[in-house]
Design a protein around this motif. Structure first.
Motif, PDB file in Angstrom:
ATOM      1  N   ILE A 192      41.946 -48.719 -20.094  1.00 29.15           N
ATOM      2  CA  ILE A 192      40.632 -48.959 -20.701  1.00 29.15           C
ATOM      3  C   ILE A 192      39.830 -47.664 -20.621  1.00 29.15           C
ATOM      4  N   LEU A 238      41.530 -49.880 -25.798  1.00 23.07           N
ATOM      5  CA  LEU A 238      42.470 -50.534 -24.886  1.00 23.07           C
ATOM      6  C   LEU A 238      43.869 -50.093 -25.295  1.00 23.07           C
ATOM      7  N   ALA A 253      34.303 -47.280 -17.784  1.00 27.55           N
ATOM      8  CA  ALA A 253      35.525 -48.071 -17.940  1.00 27.55           C
ATOM      9  C   ALA A 253      35.678 -49.073 -16.801  1.00 27.55           C
ATOM     10  N   ARG A 268      36.421 -53.011 -17.202  1.00 30.47           N
ATOM     11  CA  ARG A 268      37.587 -53.600 -16.545  1.00 30.47           C
ATOM     12  C   ARG A 268      37.174 -54.745 -15.620  1.00 30.47           C
TER      13      ARG A 268
END
Length: 273
Positions: free
Chosen positions: A184, A234, A150, A154
């Motif tokens: 996320i 998301l 993640a 990001r």
């Protein structure tokens, strides 16, 4: 150094939400013990149902116990080539994705599932402790699959630094001293054949040499192959569900620039489906 063997069958950790435990098997008996001769490029425990992290680490330990002079690039090559056609078990991944969708959907007003396809070979977290090769790959030790962290997703999205549906990048991704609103998740594979192998040949390592006497060693390493698909989520309390089109457009533009290592030479291009 003594190496303890895992039992033939081990119960994996419990998934959130009371899902059935993940079942994994310990490494199989060594072929030498069964009176067979080991081939030069075969790692027996790279097989469906076995924990790949345990397999790789045990293979490295046992090979060096047997031959301390073994060249690590050669061993890393054997493991990478064994992984390239490994078929993933996605049962636990499907259960986990379903759990995430339910949990996030009940917590945040806006939830977006993102399905992506890898367009060019993907290399991410090359020094991952769960895949300790010459050049490694992000590997989930519990779900037993490659994944995209993640934090990597990001970082790519944050680098664009643009607002989405009137919500600023600082509000979504955070800033110094503030926490971002956007949640996320890590991206998990949705295709069984997601792994491949690639090769690079580093510069000569000899300090003083003639060109005709150099001995460069090609490095073979695992990658996520083009055509593999992944899914992640998301979630946001500031964005609205109606912002879906703008969210997916933002994602598509960011991910097509590449994610992970070696993006300057074309690696890591991702297409939003």
């Amino acid at each position: 150094m003594a190496v303890r063997r895992s039992p033939h069958r081990q119960a994996g950790p419990q998934l959130p939400g009371g899902q059935a435990p993940i079942q994994t098997r310990g490494p199989p008996p060594r072929r030498e013990e069964a009176g067979e001769r080991r081939g030069p490029s075969r790692v027996d425990c790279v097989a469906s149902g076995y924990n790949i992290t345990s397999c790789v680490i045990r293979t490295i330990i046992e090979r060096y116990q047997a031959d301390p002079s073994l060249e690590f690039p050669q061993l890393s090559r054997e493991i990478a080539l064994s992984l390239k056609d490994y078929k993933l078990d996605l049962n636990a991944v499907k259960s986990y994705l379903a759990y995430l969708e339910k949990a996030l959907g009940s917590t945040y007003p806006a939830l977006f599932r993102v399905d992506v396809e890898i367009s060019t070979p993907l290399v991410v977290h090359v020094r991952n402790p769960y895949m300790p090769l010459e050049i490694g790959l992000a590997w989930h030790p519990i779900l037993n699959v490659p994944y995209i962290p993640a934090t990597s997703i990001r970082g790519v999205l944050r680098a664009r630094g643009r607002e989405i549906c009137g919500v600023s990048a600082a509000e979504l991704f955070g800033d110094v001293g503030t926490q971002g609103d956007l949640v996320i998740t890590e991206a998990l594979p949705t295709t069984e054949l997601a792994l491949g192998a690639d090769v690079i040949t580093p510069h000569y390592k000899e300090p003083n040499f003639r060109e005709t006497e150099a001995k460069p060693i090609p490095l073979v390493f695992p990658v996520v192959r083009p055509g593999a698909t992944f899914a992640f989520f998301l979630a946001s309390s500031r964005l609205k569900k109606e912002c879906g089109a703008e969210v997916y457009k933002y994602l598509s533009q960011a991910l097509q620039e590449g994610l992970g290592a070696k993006t300057r030479i074309g690696y890591g291009v991702i297409k939003v489906k």
